[in-house]
Design a protein around this motif. Sequence first.
Motif, mmCIF file in Angstrom:
data_model
loop_
_atom_site.group_PDB
_atom_site.id
_atom_site.type_symbol
_atom_site.label_atom_id
_atom_site.label_comp_id
_atom_site.label_asym_id
_atom_site.label_seq_id
_atom_site.Cartn_x
_atom_site.Cartn_y
_atom_site.Cartn_z
ATOM 1 N N ASN A 228 -7.035 2.076 -2.642
ATOM 2 C CA ASN A 228 -7.139 1.688 -1.230
ATOM 3 C C ASN A 228 -5.796 1.611 -0.515
ATOM 4 O O ASN A 228 -5.653 0.881 0.470
ATOM 5 C CB ASN A 228 -7.862 0.337 -1.107
ATOM 6 N N ARG A 229 -4.805 2.345 -0.989
ATOM 7 C CA ARG A 229 -3.502 2.387 -0.334
ATOM 8 C C ARG A 229 -2.919 3.786 -0.458
ATOM 9 O O ARG A 229 -3.192 4.483 -1.438
ATOM 10 C CB ARG A 229 -2.520 1.386 -0.960
ATOM 11 N N ASP B 129 5.250 4.415 1.061
ATOM 12 C CA ASP B 129 4.506 3.196 1.355
ATOM 13 C C ASP B 129 4.730 2.138 0.270
ATOM 14 O O ASP B 129 4.156 2.216 -0.817
ATOM 15 C CB ASP B 129 3.001 3.512 1.459
ATOM 16 N N GLN C 170 5.354 -2.318 -0.097
ATOM 17 C CA GLN C 170 5.452 -3.611 0.580
ATOM 18 C C GLN C 170 6.902 -4.075 0.622
ATOM 19 O O GLN C 170 7.378 -4.620 1.614
ATOM 20 C CB GLN C 170 4.572 -4.641 -0.137
#
Length: 389
Positions: free
Chosen positions: A162-163, A224, A226
């Motif tokens: 989901n990323r 991508d 965090q």
Amino acid sequence: MASTGPSELNSPSRAAAVLHRPTVTLGEHLGRQLSGVCDAVGVGLPDGGSTRSLLDLLGPSARRPPTAGPPSPSFVSDDHCPAEFSVSFPTADAPTVRVVVEPGCAARSFAESGRVGRRALEVLAERWGFSTGPVDRVADLFFPATAQGPFALWCAMDLRRNRPPGVKVYVNPACHGRGLSPEVTEEALARFGFGRAWPALLEHAASRGPDHDEFLFFAMDVGDWQTRRVKVYVAHRDFSASGVQAVSRLLPGGRARRLGEFCRTVGGTESFGRRPLVSCLSFTEGDSERPSGYTVHVPVRDYARDDQVTRNRAATILRRYGMDTDALDRALAAMTRRDASEGVGLISYVSLVQSTRLPPRLTVYLAPEFYEVRPPREPAAPRTDGDGQ
């Protein structure tokens, strides 16, 4: 974690190898393995469920049959296959899959390999909408016109549920010559704002000099993430589990004993005099003088008789941290049809991450075995409590 350094540290076993000759091309073989491992742990492929990005990274090498041999003596994998997989098991999250590729594996020089690798990275950046800024920041440092070996650039894709994928780039501190690796690494850290961390890193992780503590990789997160990191990898020749404990004291919080026990369990020994142990120190924003993450990579295939032993040792650690071993077994089954006791090297490394910000994470590294399967080590290595089923 793909390798331990120059080719003499990562050459295939001198023993006669069990030849493994798939009838598919390199790209087809790696694509099937990647799809199978992702299915095994519940991670989706990018690009609409295709292996397009993997094939783009491989370039023309994807079309090579096994009979053509490796495009170069790449040390991403022991048989010189220019790719490697891994499955990471965070203690508080779902598993993830990573694939690392040497895009310039067929280049005629290390300088050309770097150019090919950067072009492949730019294709991914345009497709997935991220910046290559971190690599551009140190391009003049790591891609000189007279670049030296053993590699120029590796690119890794982290595939998660989901990323969007995360991308990592590994470059070579020895690009100006092995003797200048410390200076290159220090300058790279300074360019990312971690120059004040160098004295402690040198004292704790590389105090024995380049013949014993060698700077292998400088790695950068792009894409991508965090929290983006830069990482420094150091190979420790003739090291021990106790030595790992000493390096890990760079981190606060009393994690040293845990990492030493990990090395003894997955390596089956206190001393590591064959293939080196590898430390990875990771730095994120706010790490002014110390890293916030430490990973130790144990080259398990040089310290076990066969892959059944290495699987059982990895399973012991997974259970110790309260994780299920089923995903590991499904991933191994997706990589090969051979029995784990028939060879050694399918599981190349097992690593443990300790961080001041995140829970522990175990990672198992998997070799494609496209060109050969190394036979079991003889005589059998002594078994420990973790070696049983």
